[in-house]
Write a protein that holds these residues in place. Structure first.
Motif, PDB file in Angstrom:
ATOM      1  N   TYR A 149       0.811  -1.215   0.000  1.00  0.00           N
ATOM      2  CA  TYR A 149       0.000   0.000   0.000  1.00  0.00           C
ATOM      3  C   TYR A 149       0.849   1.272   0.000  1.00  0.00           C
ATOM      4  CZ  TYR A 149      -3.593  -3.409   0.902  1.00  0.00           C
ATOM      5  OH  TYR A 149      -4.418  -4.499   0.794  1.00  0.00           O
ATOM      6  N   ASP A 150       2.149   1.107  -0.253  1.00  0.00           N
ATOM      7  CA  ASP A 150       3.076   2.232  -0.342  1.00  0.00           C
ATOM      8  C   ASP A 150       2.946   3.145   0.874  1.00  0.00           C
ATOM      9  OD1 ASP A 150       5.136   3.654  -1.506  1.00  0.00           O
ATOM     10  OD2 ASP A 150       3.799   4.927  -2.691  1.00  0.00           O
ATOM     11  N   LEU A 151       3.011   2.534   2.053  1.00  0.00           N
ATOM     12  CA  LEU A 151       2.916   3.285   3.310  1.00  0.00           C
ATOM     13  C   LEU A 151       4.305   3.828   3.638  1.00  0.00           C
ATOM     14  CD1 LEU A 151       0.678   0.726   5.254  1.00  0.00           C
ATOM     15  CD2 LEU A 151      -0.055   2.670   3.848  1.00  0.00           C
ATOM     16  N   TYR A 152       4.647   4.918   2.991  1.00  0.00           N
ATOM     17  CA  TYR A 152       6.035   5.359   2.956  1.00  0.00           C
ATOM     18  C   TYR A 152       6.494   6.090   4.206  1.00  0.00           C
ATOM     19  CZ  TYR A 152       4.307  10.067   1.884  1.00  0.00           C
ATOM     20  OH  TYR A 152       3.689  11.290   1.945  1.00  0.00           O
ATOM     21  N   ALA A 153       5.563   6.609   5.011  1.00  0.00           N
ATOM     22  CA  ALA A 153       5.941   7.387   6.197  1.00  0.00           C
ATOM     23  C   ALA A 153       5.570   6.632   7.463  1.00  0.00           C
ATOM     24  CB  ALA A 153       5.240   8.751   6.181  1.00  0.00           C
ATOM     25  N   ASN A 154       6.565   6.323   8.264  1.00  0.00           N
ATOM     26  CA  ASN A 154       6.339   5.688   9.562  1.00  0.00           C
ATOM     27  C   ASN A 154       6.568   6.755  10.640  1.00  0.00           C
ATOM     28  OD1 ASN A 154       7.969   3.125  11.555  1.00  0.00           O
ATOM     29  ND2 ASN A 154       5.833   3.691  11.479  1.00  0.00           N
ATOM     30  N   VAL A 155       5.521   7.065  11.380  1.00  0.00           N
ATOM     31  CA  VAL A 155       5.580   8.132  12.384  1.00  0.00           C
ATOM     32  C   VAL A 155       5.499   7.513  13.772  1.00  0.00           C
ATOM     33  CG1 VAL A 155       4.537  10.286  13.185  1.00  0.00           C
ATOM     34  CG2 VAL A 155       4.405   9.659  10.754  1.00  0.00           C
ATOM     35  N   ARG A 156       6.530   7.766  14.594  1.00  0.00           N
ATOM     36  CA  ARG A 156       6.594   7.182  15.928  1.00  0.00           C
ATOM     37  C   ARG A 156       6.888   8.276  16.971  1.00  0.00           C
ATOM     38  NH1 ARG A 156       9.880   1.408  15.234  1.00  0.00           N
ATOM     39  NH2 ARG A 156       8.361   0.426  13.820  1.00  0.00           N
ATOM     40  N   PRO A 157       5.865   8.788  17.639  1.00  0.00           N
ATOM     41  CA  PRO A 157       6.079   9.821  18.653  1.00  0.00           C
ATOM     42  C   PRO A 157       6.484   9.211  20.002  1.00  0.00           C
ATOM     43  CG  PRO A 157       3.740   9.446  18.325  1.00  0.00           C
ATOM     44  CD  PRO A 157       4.441   8.545  17.364  1.00  0.00           C
ATOM     45  N   ALA A 158       7.418   9.868  20.669  1.00  0.00           N
ATOM     46  CA  ALA A 158       7.830   9.469  22.020  1.00  0.00           C
ATOM     47  C   ALA A 158       7.751  10.697  22.912  1.00  0.00           C
ATOM     48  CB  ALA A 158       9.249   8.912  22.002  1.00  0.00           C
ATOM     49  N   GLY A 171       6.251  -0.221  25.395  1.00  0.00           N
ATOM     50  CA  GLY A 171       4.847  -0.354  25.779  1.00  0.00           C
ATOM     51  C   GLY A 171       4.070   0.941  25.746  1.00  0.00           C
ATOM     52  N   LEU A 172       4.773   2.049  25.454  1.00  0.00           N
ATOM     53  CA  LEU A 172       4.127   3.364  25.426  1.00  0.00           C
ATOM     54  C   LEU A 172       4.180   4.022  24.054  1.00  0.00           C
ATOM     55  CD1 LEU A 172       5.717   4.635  28.759  1.00  0.00           C
ATOM     56  CD2 LEU A 172       3.339   3.934  28.455  1.00  0.00           C
ATOM     57  N   ILE A 173       4.737   3.328  23.053  1.00  0.00           N
ATOM     58  CA  ILE A 173       5.016   3.970  21.768  1.00  0.00           C
ATOM     59  C   ILE A 173       4.100   3.460  20.662  1.00  0.00           C
ATOM     60  CG2 ILE A 173       6.774   4.448  20.033  1.00  0.00           C
ATOM     61  CD1 ILE A 173       7.362   5.715  22.727  1.00  0.00           C
ATOM     62  N   PRO A 174       3.288   4.353  20.075  1.00  0.00           N
ATOM     63  CA  PRO A 174       2.458   3.977  18.932  1.00  0.00           C
ATOM     64  C   PRO A 174       3.190   4.218  17.623  1.00  0.00           C
ATOM     65  CG  PRO A 174       1.887   6.183  19.601  1.00  0.00           C
ATOM     66  CD  PRO A 174       3.000   5.729  20.532  1.00  0.00           C
ATOM     67  N   GLY A 175       2.617   3.701  16.559  1.00  0.00           N
ATOM     68  CA  GLY A 175       3.180   3.947  15.243  1.00  0.00           C
ATOM     69  C   GLY A 175       2.090   4.121  14.208  1.00  0.00           C
ATOM     70  N   ALA A 176       2.303   5.053  13.289  1.00  0.00           N
ATOM     71  CA  ALA A 176       1.403   5.242  12.151  1.00  0.00           C
ATOM     72  C   ALA A 176       2.199   5.015  10.879  1.00  0.00           C
ATOM     73  CB  ALA A 176       0.815   6.648  12.160  1.00  0.00           C
ATOM     74  N   ASN A 177       1.612   4.281   9.952  1.00  0.00           N
ATOM     75  CA  ASN A 177       2.217   4.034   8.645  1.00  0.00           C
ATOM     76  C   ASN A 177       1.311   4.686   7.609  1.00  0.00           C
ATOM     77  OD1 ASN A 177       4.375   1.711   9.313  1.00  0.00           O
ATOM     78  ND2 ASN A 177       2.515   1.366  10.509  1.00  0.00           N
ATOM     79  N   ILE A 178       1.802   5.752   6.990  1.00  0.00           N
ATOM     80  CA  ILE A 178       0.953   6.602   6.164  1.00  0.00           C
ATOM     81  C   ILE A 178       1.379   6.533   4.702  1.00  0.00           C
ATOM     82  CG2 ILE A 178       0.060   8.934   5.832  1.00  0.00           C
ATOM     83  CD1 ILE A 178      -0.623   7.771   8.558  1.00  0.00           C
ATOM     84  N   GLY A 179       0.389   6.358   3.830  1.00  0.00           N
ATOM     85  CA  GLY A 179       0.614   6.431   2.395  1.00  0.00           C
ATOM     86  C   GLY A 179      -0.278   7.490   1.789  1.00  0.00           C
ATOM     87  N   VAL A 180      -0.279   7.559   0.489  1.00  0.00           N
ATOM     88  CA  VAL A 180      -1.091   8.572  -0.191  1.00  0.00           C
ATOM     89  C   VAL A 180      -2.575   8.318   0.020  1.00  0.00           C
ATOM     90  CG1 VAL A 180      -1.700   9.543  -2.436  1.00  0.00           C
ATOM     91  CG2 VAL A 180       0.692   9.037  -1.904  1.00  0.00           C
ATOM     92  N   ALA A 183      -3.591   3.891   5.237  1.00  0.00           N
ATOM     93  CA  ALA A 183      -2.854   4.100   6.479  1.00  0.00           C
ATOM     94  C   ALA A 183      -3.058   2.904   7.401  1.00  0.00           C
ATOM     95  CB  ALA A 183      -3.316   5.386   7.167  1.00  0.00           C
ATOM     96  N   LEU A 184      -2.043   2.622   8.193  1.00  0.00           N
ATOM     97  CA  LEU A 184      -2.085   1.511   9.139  1.00  0.00           C
ATOM     98  C   LEU A 184      -1.556   2.012  10.470  1.00  0.00           C
ATOM     99  CD1 LEU A 184      -0.963  -2.132   8.503  1.00  0.00           C
ATOM    100  CD2 LEU A 184      -0.068  -0.908  10.481  1.00  0.00           C
ATOM    101  N   PHE A 185      -2.272   1.675  11.555  1.00  0.00           N
ATOM    102  CA  PHE A 185      -1.917   2.157  12.890  1.00  0.00           C
ATOM    103  C   PHE A 185      -1.693   0.965  13.812  1.00  0.00           C
ATOM    104  CE2 PHE A 185      -4.312   5.281  10.609  1.00  0.00           C
ATOM    105  CZ  PHE A 185      -3.619   6.456  10.842  1.00  0.00           C
ATOM    106  N   GLU A 186      -0.697   1.104  14.716  1.00  0.00           N
ATOM    107  CA  GLU A 186      -0.275  -0.055  15.492  1.00  0.00           C
ATOM    108  C   GLU A 186       0.528   0.388  16.710  1.00  0.00           C
ATOM    109  OE1 GLU A 186       2.417  -2.272  12.988  1.00  0.00           O
ATOM    110  OE2 GLU A 186       3.591  -0.485  12.523  1.00  0.00           O
ATOM    111  N   ALA A 187       0.836  -0.592  17.559  1.00  0.00           N
ATOM    112  CA  ALA A 187       1.906  -0.434  18.540  1.00  0.00           C
ATOM    113  C   ALA A 187       3.190  -0.863  17.852  1.00  0.00           C
ATOM    114  CB  ALA A 187       1.635  -1.322  19.755  1.00  0.00           C
ATOM    115  N   VAL A 188       4.324  -0.345  18.313  1.00  0.00           N
ATOM    116  CA  VAL A 188       5.574  -0.709  17.652  1.00  0.00           C
ATOM    117  C   VAL A 188       6.249  -1.911  18.315  1.00  0.00           C
ATOM    118  CG1 VAL A 188       5.923   1.657  16.893  1.00  0.00           C
ATOM    119  CG2 VAL A 188       7.056   0.871  18.971  1.00  0.00           C
ATOM    120  N   HIS A 189       5.724  -2.357  19.445  1.00  0.00           N
ATOM    121  CA  HIS A 189       6.335  -3.502  20.122  1.00  0.00           C
ATOM    122  C   HIS A 189       5.896  -4.818  19.483  1.00  0.00           C
ATOM    123  CE1 HIS A 189       2.524  -4.422  22.071  1.00  0.00           C
ATOM    124  NE2 HIS A 189       2.458  -3.174  22.534  1.00  0.00           N
TER     125      HIS A 189
END
Length: 336
Positions: free
Chosen positions: A88-97, A243-252, A255-261
């Motif tokens: 799905y060409d989810l080219y941007a992985n965003v992980r806020p801490a 255990g506190l870090i989410p992740g977003a995988n964003i395409g045009v 999008a897919l949202f998850e925990a990174v663990h």
């Protein structure tokens, strides 16, 4: 009503996802969940870790909410996460801490967002053996100008949209003159278009040192695939762990949202897994869907419970007698 593909995943996945779904449903957002399979559990049932029905569901909904999946290390079937990003060409992985008031760490005011290029670099999987004896292996890193430009552009737009002041590019262009050099040149060109955002460059190993010594100097960090993978785990350590870090995988257009663990099979079924990361992934998903009021309500409730330190899992409070289910219910109650 928003249609979302729900993948509960392996190991602790079903328990933390059930807690997260309950909180999202209580937030006021209108979600129609389309449950689908992936991972080791899907492989055992269907012979493939990524069934066609799951791919078809994501192709229709264009939004997925995913629990941790188990991938065999070093052999066996493909990485489901990598395959989904490629498909799905989810080219941007965003992980806020970001620091939590209720989580004791060495730092109090960390607020770093890692923006990781998600489709190129060493993780494209172009590797092979060079000898029949399989005693020499080679991996190829792929970096393109277009791919580099769009992830840096995303980082600057993210900074503007989220009132961030600074973007730091992390690279290894001093050694990898071609691949990392290309990425760095693209970053400099894009940065010139955003004079109101401070731009900084750091060699990745030096960046690791500076993050540990003085994390407050970082705001938004943009980097290549593998470096982003590593740096996001480092920033997780600064605020209390994965255990506190989410992740977003964003395409045009997906999008897919998850925990990174990971799936943590050793604690599956014990009602002790921390659902915070995947719940915060749910907050990111709600904002992506335009459900900003529900996202704020959900985030405030999560912060209230985590910072309270009572109805939390034992990893957040060693004296806690509460587990995943109880923590989830406390967050639901905090929204009422």
């Amino acid at each position: 009503m928003h249609n979302v593909t729900l993948i509960k995943g392996d190991g602790i996945g079903p328990s933390i996802m059930d807690a997260a779904v309950a909180v999202i449903n209580a937030s006021g957002a209108k979600i129609h969940w389309h449950e689908a399979d992936a991972g080791m559990s899907a492989y055992e049932r269907t012979g493939t870790p990524l069934p066609d029905a799951t791919m078809e569901s994501i192709a229709q909904t264009r939004v997925a909410f995913k629990g941790p999946l188990t991938t065999m290390v070093g052999e066996g079937f493909r990485s489901i996460n990598v395959e989904l990003r490629k498909q799905y060409d989810l080219y941007a992985n965003v992980r806020p801490a970001k620091s939590w008031k209720g989580v004791k760490t060495r730092y109090d005011d960390v607020d770093i967002v890692i923006v990781r290029e998600n489709t190129e670099g060493l993780y494209v999987g172009l590797e092979h053996y060079l000898t029949p004896a399989k005693d020499i292996a080679e991996s190829l890193a792929v970096v393109t100008k277009a791919g580099s430009e769009r992830i840096v552009e995303y980082a600057f737009k993210y900074a503007i949209d989220n009132n961030r002041q600074k973007v730091t590019v992390c690279h290894k262009a001093n050694i990898l003159k071609y691949t990392q050099g290309l990425f760095l040149r693209a970053a400099r060109e894009i940065a010139a278009k955003y004079p109101d955002i401070e731009f900084d460059e750091k060699i990745v190993d030096a960046a690791c040192m500076h993050m540990v010594m003085k994390p407050e100097q970082f705001d938004v960090v943009v980097t290549t695939n593998m470096f982003g993978d590593i740096l996001s785990d480092l920033t997780a350590g600064l605020v209390g762990g994965l255990g506190l870090i989410p992740g977003a995988n964003i395409g045009v257009d997906a999008a897919l949202f998850e925990a990174v663990h990971g799936s943590a099979p050793d604690i599956a079924g014990k009602n002790i897994a921390n659902p915070t990361a995947v719940m915060m992934g749910g907050v990111m998903m709600l904002n992506h869907l335009g459900e900003h009021e529900a996202a704020t309500r959900m985030q405030n409730a999560i912060e209230k419970v985590v910072n309270g330190g009572v109805y939390v899992t034992p990893d957040l409070n060693p004296d806690s007698k509460y587990g995943t289910k109880e923590m989830g219910q406390a967050i639901v109650d905090a929204m009422s």
